[in-house]
Design an enzyme around this catalytic site. Structure first.
Site, PDB file in Angstrom:
ATOM      1  N   ASN A 169      31.586  75.682   6.271  1.00 46.43           N
ATOM      2  CA  ASN A 169      32.169  77.023   6.519  1.00 46.43           C
ATOM      3  C   ASN A 169      31.624  77.752   7.754  1.00 46.43           C
ATOM      4  OD1 ASN A 169      33.772  76.523   4.258  1.00 46.43           O
ATOM      5  ND2 ASN A 169      32.298  77.812   2.852  1.00 46.43           N
ATOM      6  N   VAL A 170      32.642  78.494   8.443  1.00 49.53           N
ATOM      7  CA  VAL A 170      32.074  79.278   9.773  1.00 49.53           C
ATOM      8  C   VAL A 170      32.058  80.570   9.380  1.00 49.53           C
ATOM      9  CG1 VAL A 170      33.113  77.301  11.034  1.00 49.53           C
ATOM     10  CG2 VAL A 170      34.644  79.208  10.178  1.00 49.53           C
ATOM     11  N   GLY A 227      33.698  73.444  -3.494  1.00 49.16           N
ATOM     12  CA  GLY A 227      34.633  73.907  -2.742  1.00 49.16           C
ATOM     13  C   GLY A 227      35.157  73.313  -1.622  1.00 49.16           C
ATOM     14  N   ALA A 248      34.398  78.369  -8.106  1.00 48.58           N
ATOM     15  CA  ALA A 248      32.896  78.297  -7.876  1.00 48.58           C
ATOM     16  C   ALA A 248      32.203  79.628  -8.453  1.00 48.58           C
ATOM     17  CB  ALA A 248      32.904  78.180  -6.219  1.00 48.58           C
ATOM     18  N   HIS A 291      30.014  73.250  11.160  1.00 50.34           N
ATOM     19  CA  HIS A 291      31.229  73.347  12.139  1.00 50.34           C
ATOM     20  C   HIS A 291      31.026  74.656  12.861  1.00 50.34           C
ATOM     21  CE1 HIS A 291      33.587  70.565   9.309  1.00 50.34           C
ATOM     22  NE2 HIS A 291      33.014  69.874   9.998  1.00 50.34           N
ATOM     23  N   ASN A 343      35.232  72.275  -8.113  1.00 47.58           N
ATOM     24  CA  ASN A 343      36.398  72.521  -7.410  1.00 47.58           C
ATOM     25  C   ASN A 343      37.787  72.596  -8.494  1.00 47.58           C
ATOM     26  OD1 ASN A 343      39.026  72.244  -6.087  1.00 47.58           O
ATOM     27  ND2 ASN A 343      37.804  71.120  -4.378  1.00 47.58           N
ATOM     28  N   ARG A 364      39.820  86.429  12.158  1.00 48.02           N
ATOM     29  CA  ARG A 364      38.988  85.566  11.144  1.00 48.02           C
ATOM     30  C   ARG A 364      37.708  86.108  11.117  1.00 48.02           C
ATOM     31  NH1 ARG A 364      39.609  79.298  11.834  1.00 48.02           N
ATOM     32  NH2 ARG A 364      38.509  79.404  10.063  1.00 48.02           N
TER      33      ARG A 364
HETATM   34  C1  BV8 Z   1      34.843  64.530  15.061  1.00 49.53           C
HETATM   35  C2  BV8 Z   1      35.973  74.570  12.165  1.00 49.53           C
HETATM   36  C3  BV8 Z   1      33.841  62.687  16.486  1.00 49.53           C
HETATM   37  C4  BV8 Z   1      37.207  75.311  13.039  1.00 49.53           C
HETATM   38  C5  BV8 Z   1      36.613  72.602  11.049  1.00 49.53           C
HETATM   39  C6  BV8 Z   1      41.710  62.279  15.836  1.00 49.53           C
HETATM   40  C7  BV8 Z   1      40.951  62.425  17.066  1.00 49.53           C
HETATM   41  C8  BV8 Z   1      39.482  63.136  17.000  1.00 49.53           C
HETATM   42  C9  BV8 Z   1      38.972  62.921  15.285  1.00 49.53           C
HETATM   43  C10 BV8 Z   1      39.806  62.865  14.526  1.00 49.53           C
HETATM   44  C11 BV8 Z   1      40.967  62.176  14.494  1.00 49.53           C
HETATM   45  N1  BV8 Z   1      41.474  61.992  13.241  1.00 49.53           N
HETATM   46  C12 BV8 Z   1      40.706  62.052  12.496  1.00 49.53           C
HETATM   47  C13 BV8 Z   1      39.728  62.603  13.158  1.00 49.53           C
HETATM   48  C14 BV8 Z   1      38.349  63.212  12.502  1.00 49.53           C
HETATM   49  C15 BV8 Z   1      38.562  64.658  12.230  1.00 49.53           C
HETATM   50  C16 BV8 Z   1      39.226  64.796  10.941  1.00 49.53           C
HETATM   51  O1  BV8 Z   1      38.419  64.520   9.825  1.00 49.53           O
HETATM   52  N2  BV8 Z   1      40.571  64.997  10.663  1.00 49.53           N
HETATM   53  C17 BV8 Z   1      41.032  65.120   9.018  1.00 49.53           C
HETATM   54  C18 BV8 Z   1      41.772  66.323   9.163  1.00 49.53           C
HETATM   55  C19 BV8 Z   1      41.632  63.701   8.761  1.00 49.53           C
HETATM   56  N3  BV8 Z   1      37.536  65.165  12.280  1.00 49.53           N
HETATM   57  C20 BV8 Z   1      37.088  65.734  13.543  1.00 49.53           C
HETATM   58  O2  BV8 Z   1      37.909  65.814  14.461  1.00 49.53           O
HETATM   59  C21 BV8 Z   1      35.762  66.210  13.641  1.00 49.53           C
HETATM   60  N4  BV8 Z   1      35.131  65.584  14.870  1.00 49.53           N
HETATM   61  O3  BV8 Z   1      35.423  63.517  14.464  1.00 49.53           O
HETATM   62  O4  BV8 Z   1      34.146  64.463  16.281  1.00 49.53           O
HETATM   63  C22 BV8 Z   1      35.207  62.635  17.694  1.00 49.53           C
HETATM   64  C23 BV8 Z   1      35.018  63.347  18.708  1.00 49.53           C
HETATM   65  C24 BV8 Z   1      35.997  63.098  19.760  1.00 49.53           C
HETATM   66  C25 BV8 Z   1      37.105  62.278  19.377  1.00 49.53           C
HETATM   67  C26 BV8 Z   1      36.877  61.504  18.378  1.00 49.53           C
HETATM   68  C27 BV8 Z   1      36.156  61.639  17.439  1.00 49.53           C
HETATM   69  C28 BV8 Z   1      35.308  67.681  13.603  1.00 49.53           C
HETATM   70  C29 BV8 Z   1      36.107  68.456  12.179  1.00 49.53           C
HETATM   71  C30 BV8 Z   1      35.478  69.886  12.218  1.00 49.53           C
HETATM   72  C31 BV8 Z   1      36.866  70.679  12.310  1.00 49.53           C
HETATM   73  N5  BV8 Z   1      36.648  72.169  12.153  1.00 49.53           N
HETATM   74  N6  BV8 Z   1      36.521  73.935  10.853  1.00 49.53           N
HETATM   75  C32 BV8 Z   1      37.663  76.351  12.055  1.00 49.53           C
HETATM   76  O5  BV8 Z   1      37.206  76.780  11.142  1.00 49.53           O
HETATM   77  O6  BV8 Z   1      38.886  76.902  12.576  1.00 49.53           O
HETATM   78  S1  BV8 Z   1      37.153  71.855   9.637  1.00 49.53           S
HETATM   79  C33 BV8 Z   1      37.870  72.748   8.432  1.00 49.53           C
HETATM   80  O7  BV8 Z   1      38.465  71.860   7.596  1.00 49.53           O
HETATM   81  C34 BV8 Z   1      37.058  73.582   7.580  1.00 49.53           C
HETATM   82  O8  BV8 Z   1      35.801  74.052   8.422  1.00 49.53           O
HETATM   83  C35 BV8 Z   1      36.492  72.731   6.622  1.00 49.53           C
HETATM   84  O9  BV8 Z   1      35.339  71.879   6.971  1.00 49.53           O
HETATM   85  C36 BV8 Z   1      37.332  71.417   6.694  1.00 49.53           C
HETATM   86  C37 BV8 Z   1      37.687  70.980   5.432  1.00 49.53           C
HETATM   87  O10 BV8 Z   1      38.172  72.302   4.830  1.00 49.53           O
HETATM   88  P1  BV8 Z   1      37.696  72.835   3.340  1.00 49.53           P
HETATM   89  O11 BV8 Z   1      36.507  73.599   3.926  1.00 49.53           O
HETATM   90  O12 BV8 Z   1      37.403  71.699   2.422  1.00 49.53           O
HETATM   91  O13 BV8 Z   1      38.818  73.751   2.870  1.00 49.53           O
HETATM   92  P2  BV8 Z   1      40.238  73.271   2.367  1.00 49.53           P
HETATM   93  O14 BV8 Z   1      41.377  74.304   2.586  1.00 49.53           O
HETATM   94  O15 BV8 Z   1      40.720  72.020   2.979  1.00 49.53           O
HETATM   95  O16 BV8 Z   1      39.988  73.187   0.952  1.00 49.53           O
HETATM   96  C38 BV8 Z   1      39.578  74.191   0.179  1.00 49.53           C
HETATM   97  C39 BV8 Z   1      38.905  73.690  -1.181  1.00 49.53           C
HETATM   98  O17 BV8 Z   1      38.540  74.360  -2.107  1.00 49.53           O
HETATM   99  C40 BV8 Z   1      40.143  72.829  -1.806  1.00 49.53           C
HETATM  100  O18 BV8 Z   1      39.613  71.498  -2.473  1.00 49.53           O
HETATM  101  C41 BV8 Z   1      40.487  74.059  -3.228  1.00 49.53           C
HETATM  102  O19 BV8 Z   1      40.853  73.034  -4.288  1.00 49.53           O
HETATM  103  C42 BV8 Z   1      39.072  74.264  -3.283  1.00 49.53           C
HETATM  104  N7  BV8 Z   1      39.034  75.656  -3.887  1.00 49.53           N
HETATM  105  C43 BV8 Z   1      40.039  76.737  -3.823  1.00 49.53           C
HETATM  106  N8  BV8 Z   1      39.547  77.750  -4.316  1.00 49.53           N
HETATM  107  C44 BV8 Z   1      38.424  77.540  -4.924  1.00 49.53           C
HETATM  108  C45 BV8 Z   1      38.066  76.200  -4.541  1.00 49.53           C
HETATM  109  N9  BV8 Z   1      36.870  75.738  -4.979  1.00 49.53           N
HETATM  110  C46 BV8 Z   1      35.846  76.264  -5.778  1.00 49.53           C
HETATM  111  N10 BV8 Z   1      36.211  77.686  -6.098  1.00 49.53           N
HETATM  112  C47 BV8 Z   1      37.413  78.309  -5.643  1.00 49.53           C
HETATM  113  N11 BV8 Z   1      37.667  79.307  -5.988  1.00 49.53           N
END
Ligand code: BV8
Length: 255
Positions: free
Chosen positions: A108-109, A195, A239, A125, A221, A72
């Site tokens: 984003n990363v 996005g 976007a 992140h 979006n 990546r």
């Molecule tokens: C935390 C880096 C406190 C890595 C990422 C159980 C245990 C622990 C935590 C949790 C748990 N259950 C839930 C949680 C919380 C969890 C969470 O939120 N889970 C979700 C899935 C329910 N969060 C965490 O764990 C966070 N930490 O809570 O810490 C803690 C600590 C310890 C113990 C307990 C709690 C950490 C979250 C960070 C994870 N790392 N990235 C890597 O990249 O590999 S997250 C990753 O997904 C991305 O970085 C991004 O931030 C995130 C969301 O993705 P998006 O960017 O939105 O992308 P996605 O594909 O989802 O969507 C794309 C969008 O773009 C779509 O809507 C699409 O329609 C749109 N699109 C497409 N094309 C276009 C467009 N828009 C515009 N123009 C276009 N052309």
């Protein structure tokens, strides 16, 4: 929520003095960087991104996970910022020229906002380009990191495993970064969400925070998201097409 128009979004931005731009992987989609939930291809087809983006996955198979992140990293390096990244940098510059404040908060990363010239980017992140010793925590400078690594899992000279400087699921966000994003989101006039699927917390909570503190939320979006009901203007579009148009219209008079 209203479907709103680009003109409405532009008018909100033109009057704003404190703006937060909040981006997810959709802003980089047109640069060729797969969104986080895109179906993974090739070697990665049988994996779920979320299943690989955890400390447990790395501990279980550091070679597999470090190879995924390095692929990546190398892929992002050859992608170019797209019109949305450029327009966001332009927006930031114009608002700051007017003695306003424009804080860019990204999930984003891929480093594309910095490469588009944006300043003070808050990377909630982390980054594919910062790797650190798993045990030592020592962060390597980019020029200390070969592209690609010569072998997997990569190790530093002491033999310490190197891990990508990203925030994995289950890991806490960098405290200073999140505090800065929280402060900007709770005191802005306009919160421009671009996005993101708005499902990953605590980052996605910034949209609710901004809205509850009185900001006008603008969403860009192609699809609706859980944040759409919070948006004063929600624009269904890419976007790369919509963001430059909003910025152009907002400052067309050039006053
Ligand atoms: C935390 C880096 C406190 C890595 C990422 C159980 C245990 C622990 C935590 C949790 C748990 N259950 C839930 C949680 C919380 C969890 C969470 O939120 N889970 C979700 C899935 C329910 N969060 C965490 O764990 C966070 N930490 O809570 O810490 C803690 C600590 C310890 C113990 C307990 C709690 C950490 C979250 C960070 C994870 N790392 N990235 C890597 O990249 O590999 S997250 C990753 O997904 C991305 O970085 C991004 O931030 C995130 C969301 O993705 P998006 O960017 O939105 O992308 P996605 O594909 O989802 O969507 C794309 C969008 O773009 C779509 O809507 C699409 O329609 C749109 N699109 C497409 N094309 C276009 C467009 N828009 C515009 N123009 C276009 N052309």
């Amino acid at each position: 929520m209203s479907d709103g128009s680009i003109g409405e979004a532009a008018a909100l931005l033109a009057d704003a003095r404190r703006v937060v731009v909040f981006t997810g992987s959709g802003v980089s989609a047109e640069s060729g960087v797969p969104t986080f939930r895109d179906a993974m291809t090739g070697l990665w087809e049988k994996y779920e991104p979320q299943a690989l983006a955890t400390p447990q996955a790395f501990d279980a198979d550091p070679e597999l996970v470090s190879r995924w992140y390095d692929e990546r990293r190398c892929a992002a390096m050859v992608c170019e910022p797209n019109d949305a990244h450029v327009a966001i940098t332009e927006l930031q510059r114009t608002i700051e020229e007017r003695a306003g404040r424009c804080t860019l908060v990204t999930q984003n990363v891929d480093g594309l906002h910095e490469r588009a010239g944006a300043s003070g980017v808050i990377e909630l992140h982390g980054s594919l380009f910062r790797w650190r010793g798993r045990r030592s925590g020592r962060v390597l400078e980019p020029d200390e990191i070969p592209m690609p690594f010569e072998s997997y899992p990569p190790r530093d000279e002491s033999g310490d495993l190197l891990r990508p400087g990203v925030v994995w699921f289950g890991e806490s966000l960098p405290r200073e970064a999140f505090e800065a994003a929280d402060e900007a989101s709770s005191s802005c006039d306009v919160f421009l969400s671009i996005g993101t699927s708005a499902v990953v917390y605590p980052a996605a909570g910034l949209i609710e925070l901004a809205s509850s503190c009185g900001a006008s939320v603008i969403e860009v979006n192609p699809n609706e998201t859980p944040a759409t009901p919070l948006a004063r203007v929600s624009l269904r579009g890419r976007a790369g097409a919509v963001v430059p148009e909003i910025v152009r219209l907002a400052f067309a008079s050039g006053d």
